[in-house]
Design a protein around this motif. Sequence first.
Motif, short mmCIF file in Angstrom:
data_model
loop_
_atom_site.label_atom_id
_atom_site.label_comp_id
_atom_site.label_asym_id
_atom_site.label_seq_id
_atom_site.Cartn_x
_atom_site.Cartn_y
_atom_site.Cartn_z
N ASP A 71 -50.20 55.35 26.12
CA ASP A 71 -49.95 55.67 27.10
C ASP A 71 -51.42 55.30 28.07
OD1 ASP A 71 -47.15 55.69 26.45
OD2 ASP A 71 -48.17 57.31 25.89
N LEU A 72 -51.96 54.53 28.63
CA LEU A 72 -53.53 54.76 29.42
C LEU A 72 -52.97 55.56 30.37
CD1 LEU A 72 -53.57 51.04 30.09
CD2 LEU A 72 -54.46 52.44 27.44
N ASP A 84 -62.94 54.75 30.27
CA ASP A 84 -61.56 54.46 29.44
C ASP A 84 -62.82 54.65 28.40
OD1 ASP A 84 -60.79 52.37 28.30
OD2 ASP A 84 -60.60 51.13 28.86
N SER A 128 -47.36 60.42 31.66
CA SER A 128 -48.22 59.18 31.40
C SER A 128 -47.88 57.82 31.57
CB SER A 128 -49.10 59.52 29.87
OG SER A 128 -47.56 59.53 28.92
N THR A 140 -58.45 55.44 33.84
CA THR A 140 -58.19 53.90 32.74
C THR A 140 -56.95 52.86 33.28
OG1 THR A 140 -58.70 55.48 30.88
CG2 THR A 140 -57.36 52.77 30.22
N VAL A 141 -55.96 53.04 33.99
CA VAL A 141 -55.78 52.05 34.69
C VAL A 141 -56.81 51.36 35.90
CG1 VAL A 141 -53.89 51.82 35.98
CG2 VAL A 141 -53.86 52.37 33.62
N TRP A 170 -54.57 57.54 34.53
CA TRP A 170 -55.09 56.70 35.48
C TRP A 170 -56.32 56.19 35.71
CZ3 TRP A 170 -51.74 55.48 38.85
CH2 TRP A 170 -50.36 56.18 38.98
N PRO A 191 -48.30 55.25 35.05
CA PRO A 191 -50.37 54.95 35.23
C PRO A 191 -49.45 52.85 35.26
CG PRO A 191 -51.01 56.77 34.15
CD PRO A 191 -49.04 56.82 34.61
N SER A 192 -49.22 52.84 34.11
CA SER A 192 -48.83 51.26 33.68
C SER A 192 -48.61 50.39 34.31
CB SER A 192 -49.03 51.60 32.10
OG SER A 192 -49.92 51.44 31.46
N ARG A 197 -59.16 49.28 34.78
CA ARG A 197 -59.06 48.17 34.07
C ARG A 197 -58.34 47.26 35.71
NH1 ARG A 197 -57.20 49.00 28.19
NH2 ARG A 197 -57.96 50.15 27.09
N THR A 198 -58.13 47.63 36.07
CA THR A 198 -57.38 47.39 37.61
C THR A 198 -58.80 46.08 38.45
OG1 THR A 198 -55.67 48.35 38.26
CG2 THR A 198 -56.36 47.17 39.22
N GLY A 218 -49.59 51.34 38.67
CA GLY A 218 -50.72 50.62 38.68
C GLY A 218 -51.61 51.32 40.35
#
Length: 713
Positions: A684-685, A643, A614, A689-690, A687, A617-618, A693-694, A621
């Motif tokens: 920990d975000l 999310d 985890s 969610t990332v 995948w 992902p952050s 938000r991207t 990205g």
Amino acid sequence: MPRSYSPAAFDSSSRGRYSHISTSSFGDDPFYHPSSSSSSFSAFRYGSSRFAVLAAVPAGLYKASVTRFGRRRGPALLCFCCLALVLTTLAFHGRFASGARRWPFVGRGSTVVFEREQLRKIWEWEILSGHYPSTRPIPTEIGFTAPPSNPALPASAAFKAPAGSDGRVVTHTVGTGAERIYPEVKNRPPEFGHPPRPIPGSIIDLDVIFENCDFSSGKYVRDCHEMLRLGAGLDDAARLRREDVDYLRYIYVLDGEGDHITARDRNATAALPTPPSKRASADWEHDLPLPPYSQYNPSHRQSSPCPEDDPRIFHMFWAGPFTDKPYMAMLAFLFTQNLGLHLEDPAVENNVCRPQLWLWVSRGPADAMPSPTAVEEMYDELRNNAWASPFLHPRFRDVIQFRLWNTTEQLDGVEELRHDWRSLGDELFRSEGRSKKEEAKKKLGVPVDLDGKSAVTHETYNKLPVVLSDLVRFVLCHRYGGVYLDVDMLFLRDWEELWGWSGSFSYRWSHEDRYNTAVLRLRRGSALGTFLLRTALKNGFDFHPTMMSRYLKEAHMDRLLYRVPDALFDPAWLSTDLRRAHWWSSPEYFQRDRPPQPFFTDFDQFFNTPPEASAAPSVVGFDGFFRGAYLYHYHNEWWKPFDSARFWPDLGPRFAEAEKMGRAAVANRSANFPVGIVRNDKRDLDWATVLKRTFEAYIRGERPNMYGEWIRW
């Protein structure tokens, strides 16, 4: 002297029919046995283990068979019954539980409804129309005795036609098209930092892709993605020096008209092979009306960026209330495709063909007869839905369209179906040979569960929209052209070179020898489309990918629908899949020794990334998510939120009303979120969610898209 027998000798309750040995030890009375230690039923008498009781069953069956039929016939009959039970169990498993879904040892009837002459006519139409830009040989069963001209192949790849016709079968085409140039694609200083947009009019060479990405030849998804990245310049500033990379060039542009023919050695098949076998209890399709050959019109000959006969339309189909799933599909479309949103007036300034996304909305179980006000009702629902309303913004009007699906109107609009589909009645919706009309009783749509405690599973949700979508994709692509995509797919890069490929394609079903039509590219009004629709109509109107694979394979038409390796459209499938030779065998996993990045062993890990993975992902990205693939397919996880901590459209002040509706909907739910860096956020975000938000940061104007372009309002 004749023997004398007493009547007791024939008492079947105490003796066998032919044996003089006492059978009292097989009696039904558990208290009769002389020795409790030698009797298996004494275990039941004295309350011994359950295993002892079960172990007594075979002895009891043996006793009963001997008592009733004798020492020879009894055991033989018992063995026969056991064998029959095993075979019956295996038969029911094969019919209802296995992937084959058919009775074992029973041959499947042929699905072919066209004679070889008609199949050859379809092949010829597709080749002469420029829809076969491949060097793969034509199946010998089609029976060409003279090679057809192929305007989609360069002359340098052509074969010299034989001097005279000797009746032999040929499996090649004669290229008469323009030469291909394979350029090096990359950005140059000072434009580092983001990959370049594909060259307008460039074309992907699926033969090169197949050679380097095909699972059957031992190729790894990881290596395929490296070729896809480097060949398209996606690594850009992060590119590292590698040796012998000429094979990585899989994108080409056309140069010149190429109206000459270069000779090459050829081999002919000596005899005409056996034609495809006819479908049982059905007549051949004798009348095959086809339109005139389509004019092959590559991009370098076109006066307009968008050819009228080959529109760039992505079709998607959605049933039920809008959720974050179609929302994410449309955001990914805006983030990756060449829509000119960084320009003030894209229609004037952007000298490329802007693709469109048409989202077809289903508002009923089968949408056979929508009400006269159905379109107005659809738009009212869209305006009042937090996930749908942002895409009604005028800025997206030319690239995203919502359309109402009407089954009656669509089927009546297809010449191949309009006169016959009503005769199917209740059998209109079939999948893998079985009717799915019972699915209509289930609730339409799948609610998203924020706590991950949904009772909905892959087995329980309403599959009628899935069955309907199997039909929808072929009807839409044949009627309008373009590409159909399932909604549970996310764009990961520009499709320019895929649009350039003039043939039709779908992709491989993991390790299996069949298609997955979650991605389907057909040319509008093509002969291949006519073949598929008429064959499905004559085989119970079944459009399931397994059946479509059979139609194509049994009629030797499968090379007209290019089966692209799943590394391009479904990069996690092989590493999450397994195979068992038998139900009792240990599972065989695929490519887990050298998996792609990220490494998923289950599709759930996209939404719930394991703690040990985890951190990625952050950190990496979007750029580190299956870089090189064109799509990511998360396979029907409809009830899992992208999310859970920010379960609303987070698109900034322009879409404040949508955010307000989304927040209000969350406030009415009971949800317990883990506490992370900020309130209600995970530490920990994941995948999913990332990526959400991207894409949202791009719409808010806080970052550029993947090609370094900033959206302009």
